[in-house]
Write a protein that holds these residues in place. Structure first.
Motif, PDB file in Angstrom:
ATOM      1  N   ASP A  91     -36.163  13.073   2.106  1.00 20.03           N
ATOM      2  CA  ASP A  91     -37.490  13.856   2.425  1.00 20.03           C
ATOM      3  C   ASP A  91     -38.430  13.019   3.277  1.00 20.03           C
ATOM      4  O   ASP A  91     -39.397  13.448   4.158  1.00 20.03           O
ATOM      5  N   LYS A 132     -37.688  13.298   6.825  1.00 18.36           N
ATOM      6  CA  LYS A 132     -37.966  14.901   7.414  1.00 18.36           C
ATOM      7  C   LYS A 132     -39.401  14.880   7.424  1.00 18.36           C
ATOM      8  O   LYS A 132     -40.003  15.526   8.260  1.00 18.36           O
ATOM      9  N   HIS A 133     -40.303  14.251   6.532  1.00 14.74           N
ATOM     10  CA  HIS A 133     -41.586  14.405   6.438  1.00 14.74           C
ATOM     11  C   HIS A 133     -42.543  13.848   7.508  1.00 14.74           C
ATOM     12  O   HIS A 133     -43.463  14.280   8.431  1.00 14.74           O
ATOM     13  N   HIS A 134     -41.964  12.488   7.643  1.00 16.70           N
ATOM     14  CA  HIS A 134     -42.743  11.485   8.528  1.00 16.70           C
ATOM     15  C   HIS A 134     -42.127  11.382   9.879  1.00 16.70           C
ATOM     16  O   HIS A 134     -43.119  11.064  10.962  1.00 16.70           O
ATOM     17  N   ASP A 166     -40.107  13.919  11.063  1.00 12.64           N
ATOM     18  CA  ASP A 166     -39.464  15.249  11.645  1.00 12.64           C
ATOM     19  C   ASP A 166     -38.103  15.316  12.089  1.00 12.64           C
ATOM     20  O   ASP A 166     -37.670  16.362  12.978  1.00 12.64           O
TER      21      ASP A 166
END
Length: 257
Positions: free
Chosen positions: A22, A25-27, A29
């Motif tokens: 994650d 994915k979060h930082h 993209d």
């Protein structure tokens, strides 16, 4: 480099894997598969000294800024990370790999001598000649951002391949303060993961017979990092399926094969 000063419980292997995935994915993209492969590599660095082959990671993509951000985020979750740029063969041989470093390299041009060192240093016990009749042991995990697919292809199938497309996120979202917060949160958990699993790593029970010979050692190494979660071990191996199918396709088109 980072050396965690404490350890902290991580819950389950699956939970830790998902949290690391994650992050990417979060930082940054990044898509699900690429983020999961980066989590595979990150966790494997904490157990690389128990593997016969150290997993290596090759990142390609048109955006150098994103590639460097991937290396920066890896430095928050890999064991003893060291970020370097444009390393020469001589400089590579002089590194203190006895510190169990994870090398994170921004290497836009991958010359043949560096390709050979990169591959040779992935095998445990394969020493290389040093100065004055000495030998050096360069074994250890490595991630390299090459910038283009052609450079990545020269490393062969025994390397995790990641293609990083340009992100819409601002690079300032991963500044030094954020990196330190991530490292302070994850490094103690990953150290605990190492301590709990270091002595448990048997030969992986995951069947890799349908992979090409080039991919099988890498698949076994990744699967061995999850001794208490066979399902997670199988899932991580399946992440390699697309790149292995590409290798098979290249072999079918090669007249020498």
């Amino acid at each position: 480099t980072r050396f965690p000063s404490r350890c902290h419980d991580y819950g389950s292997a699956r939970g830790l894997f998902d949290l690391v995935s994650d992050l990417f994915k979060h930082h940054l993209d990044l898509p699900e598969r690429e983020s999961s492969l980066l989590a595979c590599f990150s966790i494997s660095t904490w157990l690389a000294d128990r593997l016969q082959i150290a997993p290596s990671l090759a990142i390609s993509g048109p955006g150098q800024e994103l590639g460097i951000d991937v290396l920066r985020l890896l430095s928050c979750v890999c064991r003893h990370p060291l970020m370097l740029a444009e390393v020469t063969a001589g400089g590579f041989r002089s590194l203190p790999m006895q510190l169990s470093l994870t090398l994170l390299l921004n290497q836009q041009e991958l010359k043949p001598n560096m390709q050979r060192l990169f591959r040779a240093s992935s095998y445990r016990g394969l020493h290389l000649p040093g100065n004055g009749g000495s030998v050096v042991d360069l074994y250890g995990p490595k991630a390299i951002f090459c910038g283009n697919d052609a450079a990545v292809d020269t490393l062969g199938g025994g390397v995790i391949h990641i293609s990083a497309a340009p992100s819409q996120l601002q690079s300032s979202a991963l500044d030094e303060h954020v990196q330190n917060d991530i490292a302070n949160d994850f490094q103690p958990q990953l150290l605990m993961y190492r301590l709990k699993n270091f002595r448990k790593m048997p030969e992986s029970p995951v069947d890799v017979s349908k992979f090409t010979f080039a991919t099988r050692p890498l698949a076994r190494s990744l699967a061995a990092c999850y001794p208490d979660d066979p399902e997670l071990a199988r899932d991580t191996v399946q992440l390699l399926r697309p790149q292995d199918e590409e290798i098979q396709g290249q072999r079918y088109r090669d007249v020498d094969c």
